[in-house]
Design an enzyme around this catalytic site. Sequence first.
Site, PDB file in Angstrom:
ATOM      1  N   THR A 133       0.816  -1.204   0.000  1.00 21.45           N
ATOM      2  CA  THR A 133       0.000   0.000   0.000  1.00 21.45           C
ATOM      3  C   THR A 133       0.856   1.262   0.000  1.00 21.45           C
ATOM      4  OG1 THR A 133      -1.530   1.256   1.392  1.00 21.45           O
ATOM      5  CG2 THR A 133      -0.097  -0.268   2.530  1.00 21.45           C
ATOM      6  N   ASP A 134       0.268   2.369  -0.476  1.00 24.46           N
ATOM      7  CA  ASP A 134       0.978   3.658  -0.390  1.00 24.46           C
ATOM      8  C   ASP A 134       1.032   4.173   1.050  1.00 24.46           C
ATOM      9  OD1 ASP A 134      -1.713   4.311  -0.094  1.00 24.46           O
ATOM     10  OD2 ASP A 134      -1.733   5.912  -1.601  1.00 24.46           O
ATOM     11  N   GLU A 135       0.224   3.552   1.951  1.00 21.34           N
ATOM     12  CA  GLU A 135       0.196   4.044   3.338  1.00 21.34           C
ATOM     13  C   GLU A 135       1.516   3.819   4.061  1.00 21.34           C
ATOM     14  OE1 GLU A 135      -3.243   3.374   5.697  1.00 21.34           O
ATOM     15  OE2 GLU A 135      -4.610   3.603   4.011  1.00 21.34           O
ATOM     16  N   TYR A 159      -2.075  -0.694  10.946  1.00 25.22           N
ATOM     17  CA  TYR A 159      -2.188  -1.345   9.631  1.00 25.22           C
ATOM     18  C   TYR A 159      -0.976  -1.018   8.763  1.00 25.22           C
ATOM     19  CZ  TYR A 159      -3.358  -1.710   4.679  1.00 25.22           C
ATOM     20  OH  TYR A 159      -3.306  -1.965   3.323  1.00 25.22           O
TER      21      TYR A 159
HETATM   22  P1  NAD Z   1      -9.641  -7.372   1.789  1.00 29.89           P
HETATM   23  O1  NAD Z   1      -9.679  -7.111   3.261  1.00 29.89           O
HETATM   24  O2  NAD Z   1     -10.843  -7.076   0.979  1.00 29.89           O
HETATM   25  O3  NAD Z   1      -9.284  -8.909   1.526  1.00 29.89           O
HETATM   26  C1  NAD Z   1      -8.275  -9.581   2.218  1.00 29.89           C
HETATM   27  C2  NAD Z   1      -8.407 -11.069   1.909  1.00 29.89           C
HETATM   28  O4  NAD Z   1      -7.346 -11.758   2.613  1.00 29.89           O
HETATM   29  C3  NAD Z   1      -9.726 -11.694   2.374  1.00 29.89           C
HETATM   30  O5  NAD Z   1     -10.253 -12.532   1.384  1.00 29.89           O
HETATM   31  C4  NAD Z   1      -9.332 -12.500   3.607  1.00 29.89           C
HETATM   32  O6  NAD Z   1     -10.159 -13.627   3.832  1.00 29.89           O
HETATM   33  C5  NAD Z   1      -7.900 -12.889   3.274  1.00 29.89           C
HETATM   34  N1  NAD Z   1      -7.085 -13.164   4.470  1.00 29.89           N
HETATM   35  C6  NAD Z   1      -6.965 -12.395   5.590  1.00 29.89           C
HETATM   36  N2  NAD Z   1      -6.157 -12.981   6.474  1.00 29.89           N
HETATM   37  C7  NAD Z   1      -5.727 -14.137   5.898  1.00 29.89           C
HETATM   38  C8  NAD Z   1      -4.848 -15.171   6.311  1.00 29.89           C
HETATM   39  N3  NAD Z   1      -4.252 -15.158   7.515  1.00 29.89           N
HETATM   40  N4  NAD Z   1      -4.608 -16.194   5.463  1.00 29.89           N
HETATM   41  C9  NAD Z   1      -5.213 -16.241   4.237  1.00 29.89           C
HETATM   42  N5  NAD Z   1      -6.067 -15.300   3.813  1.00 29.89           N
HETATM   43  C10 NAD Z   1      -6.322 -14.252   4.622  1.00 29.89           C
HETATM   44  O7  NAD Z   1      -8.370  -6.603   1.270  1.00 29.89           O
HETATM   45  P2  NAD Z   1      -8.156  -5.814  -0.117  1.00 29.89           P
HETATM   46  O8  NAD Z   1      -8.701  -4.445   0.027  1.00 29.89           O
HETATM   47  O9  NAD Z   1      -8.590  -6.680  -1.217  1.00 29.89           O
HETATM   48  O10 NAD Z   1      -6.568  -5.699  -0.123  1.00 29.89           O
HETATM   49  C11 NAD Z   1      -5.765  -6.755  -0.655  1.00 29.89           C
HETATM   50  C12 NAD Z   1      -4.295  -6.394  -0.480  1.00 29.89           C
HETATM   51  O11 NAD Z   1      -4.024  -5.175  -1.163  1.00 29.89           O
HETATM   52  C13 NAD Z   1      -3.886  -6.172   0.969  1.00 29.89           C
HETATM   53  O12 NAD Z   1      -2.590  -6.708   1.126  1.00 29.89           O
HETATM   54  C14 NAD Z   1      -3.869  -4.662   1.121  1.00 29.89           C
HETATM   55  O13 NAD Z   1      -2.915  -4.269   2.088  1.00 29.89           O
HETATM   56  C15 NAD Z   1      -3.446  -4.225  -0.265  1.00 29.89           C
HETATM   57  N6  NAD Z   1      -3.931  -2.888  -0.697  1.00 29.89           N
HETATM   58  C16 NAD Z   1      -5.266  -2.571  -0.577  1.00 29.89           C
HETATM   59  C17 NAD Z   1      -5.699  -1.327  -1.067  1.00 29.89           C
HETATM   60  C18 NAD Z   1      -7.159  -0.933  -1.003  1.00 29.89           C
HETATM   61  O14 NAD Z   1      -7.484   0.218  -1.321  1.00 29.89           O
HETATM   62  N7  NAD Z   1      -8.081  -1.810  -0.638  1.00 29.89           N
HETATM   63  C19 NAD Z   1      -4.791  -0.436  -1.639  1.00 29.89           C
HETATM   64  C20 NAD Z   1      -3.435  -0.805  -1.723  1.00 29.89           C
HETATM   65  C21 NAD Z   1      -3.025  -2.053  -1.255  1.00 29.89           C
HETATM   66  O1  DAU Z   2      -4.182   3.981   0.450  1.00 28.24           O
HETATM   67  C1  DAU Z   2      -4.391   2.602   0.359  1.00 28.24           C
HETATM   68  C2  DAU Z   2      -5.263   2.115   1.494  1.00 28.24           C
HETATM   69  O2  DAU Z   2      -6.590   2.567   1.223  1.00 28.24           O
HETATM   70  C3  DAU Z   2      -5.236   0.590   1.657  1.00 28.24           C
HETATM   71  O3  DAU Z   2      -3.944   0.186   2.000  1.00 28.24           O
HETATM   72  C4  DAU Z   2      -6.239   0.144   2.734  1.00 28.24           C
HETATM   73  O4  DAU Z   2      -6.265  -1.272   2.812  1.00 28.24           O
HETATM   74  C5  DAU Z   2      -7.602   0.662   2.353  1.00 28.24           C
HETATM   75  O5  DAU Z   2      -8.551   0.318   3.358  1.00 28.24           O
HETATM   76  C6  DAU Z   2      -7.573   2.186   2.163  1.00 28.24           C
HETATM   77  O6  DAU Z   2      -7.313   2.847   3.429  1.00 28.24           O
HETATM   78  P1  DAU Z   2      -8.099   4.183   3.862  1.00 28.24           P
HETATM   79  O7  DAU Z   2      -8.021   4.301   5.330  1.00 28.24           O
HETATM   80  O8  DAU Z   2      -7.663   5.347   3.055  1.00 28.24           O
HETATM   81  O9  DAU Z   2      -9.595   3.775   3.375  1.00 28.24           O
HETATM   82  P2  DAU Z   2     -11.033   3.992   4.059  1.00 28.24           P
HETATM   83  O10 DAU Z   2     -12.046   3.635   3.024  1.00 28.24           O
HETATM   84  O11 DAU Z   2     -11.129   3.354   5.395  1.00 28.24           O
HETATM   85  O12 DAU Z   2     -11.077   5.569   4.277  1.00 28.24           O
HETATM   86  C7  DAU Z   2     -10.930   6.475   3.194  1.00 28.24           C
HETATM   87  C8  DAU Z   2     -10.941   7.867   3.775  1.00 28.24           C
HETATM   88  O13 DAU Z   2     -12.258   8.148   4.281  1.00 28.24           O
HETATM   89  C9  DAU Z   2     -10.010   8.056   4.961  1.00 28.24           C
HETATM   90  O14 DAU Z   2      -9.450   9.363   4.918  1.00 28.24           O
HETATM   91  C10 DAU Z   2     -10.914   7.909   6.181  1.00 28.24           C
HETATM   92  C11 DAU Z   2     -12.247   8.442   5.689  1.00 28.24           C
HETATM   93  N1  DAU Z   2     -13.455   7.829   6.286  1.00 28.24           N
HETATM   94  C12 DAU Z   2     -13.533   6.456   6.317  1.00 28.24           C
HETATM   95  C13 DAU Z   2     -14.650   5.851   6.868  1.00 28.24           C
HETATM   96  C14 DAU Z   2     -14.727   4.331   6.930  1.00 28.24           C
HETATM   97  C15 DAU Z   2     -14.494   8.635   6.741  1.00 28.24           C
HETATM   98  O15 DAU Z   2     -14.419   9.877   6.682  1.00 28.24           O
HETATM   99  N2  DAU Z   2     -15.588   8.014   7.282  1.00 28.24           N
HETATM  100  C16 DAU Z   2     -15.710   6.654   7.383  1.00 28.24           C
HETATM  101  O16 DAU Z   2     -16.739   6.162   7.940  1.00 28.24           O
END
Ligand code: NAD
Ligand code: DAU
Length: 358
Positions: A133-135, A159
Amino acid sequence: MKLLITGGAGFIGSAVVRHIIQNTDNHVLNLDKLTYAGNLESLAAIEDSERYTFSQTDICDRAAVDQLLQKFQPDAVMHLAAESHVDRSISGPADFIETNIIGTYQLLEATRQYWNTLSEGKKQAFRFHHISTDEVYGDLEGTEDLFLETTPYAPSSPYSASKASSDHLVRAWYRTYGLPVVITNCSNNYGPYHFPEKLIPLIIQNALVGKALPVYGNGHQIRDWLFVEDHARALYKVVTEATVGETYNIGGHNEQKNIDVVKTICALLEELAPNKPEGVEHYQDLITYVTDRPGHDLRYAIDASKIQKDLGWVPQESFATGLRKTVEWYLSNQKWVARIQSGEYQNWIKQQYQTEKA
Ligand code: NAD
Ligand code: DAU
């Protein structure tokens, strides 16, 4: 190719699995523990393919992962399994340490053992692709700076610290043991099958039932949104084309303030779901400013020029078209959402938003 994909039942993982089965001839083994975030219904479109197999397995279970690697004999591992929700990491970091750090360590060791059994040619062609992630870079205060692949790590939440830690482990396994790794760091994804604890699907779902739309703090935090199918295409390019040891940032060139995202969703719903819940005159009236997230990162923005230059990847979806598609998808897939919004999800909503969002 045979690809072992961890976390393939999650939001991004399922998009990657669908992309590979529908657009290539490759075989996929989806290794997923099926936590609250994993949902096999997201894979209904491809589950009958002969090139797709699923195993409900925890990445922390070394013996089970060893067995799957031996049996499936993958050419690459794409590692997406993780605990992914920042707010959950604040209220309960333990699962994040266990899966994101220990789990990645176990997967690296299992993969290294398997990789050492391969012929020289297969060893060289093998890839361990870590999806991050970019985080990990922390946040940007100004409006001009962008995250580069060389930006120093400065994670803010449990996280992002756990993801940063896993990135370091992956780089160490490359440098020390020669495991052929590639790493990608992506910005916020959005699109179909997104779990409704995250901002965009949460706002859509709450609006449709007339619940408060919770905006943390003043809503001026900025995220760089990428349509999930663009991310899936980028990941496939990286695992098949990138040079070993490389890192690529992936982003959508779509910086938006949270409050603007929420207002845009409300405007789309006015058009696409004009029959509002009782007592709601305008969806925007539901916007409610709530207590800010502790340690909330102010701004993320990605410089994605390296992946564009090296691999020719550019996002195809604009935020306007992608968000419209997403809202339309949720409107047409309320059954998918309803099944998710049971048991564990309800507990989370109660705990996280207590008085503020009920
Ligand atoms: P998600 O939470 O939707 O899915 C995670 C998946 O991993 C689920 O299917 C869960 O069952 C599985 N999982 C969790 N723990 C596990 C374990 N111990 N063993 C096997 N499987 C397990 O997550 P996502 O949003 O699809 O993100 C996927 C990846 O991409 C993550 O590594 C996250 O850090 C990264 N990422 C997410 C975002 C985003 O915006 N969602 C952005 C950048 C990077
Ligand atoms: O940048 C990549 C990341 O983006 C991934 O690594 C994470 O897995 C993914 O969950 C996401 O993280 P964020 O924290 O940015 O996503 P989230 O949807 O939780 O929140 C987006 C923005 O909105 C953040 O600034 C927090 C805000 N927010 C979120 C929720 C859930 C609100 O204002 N209200 C809310 O109820």
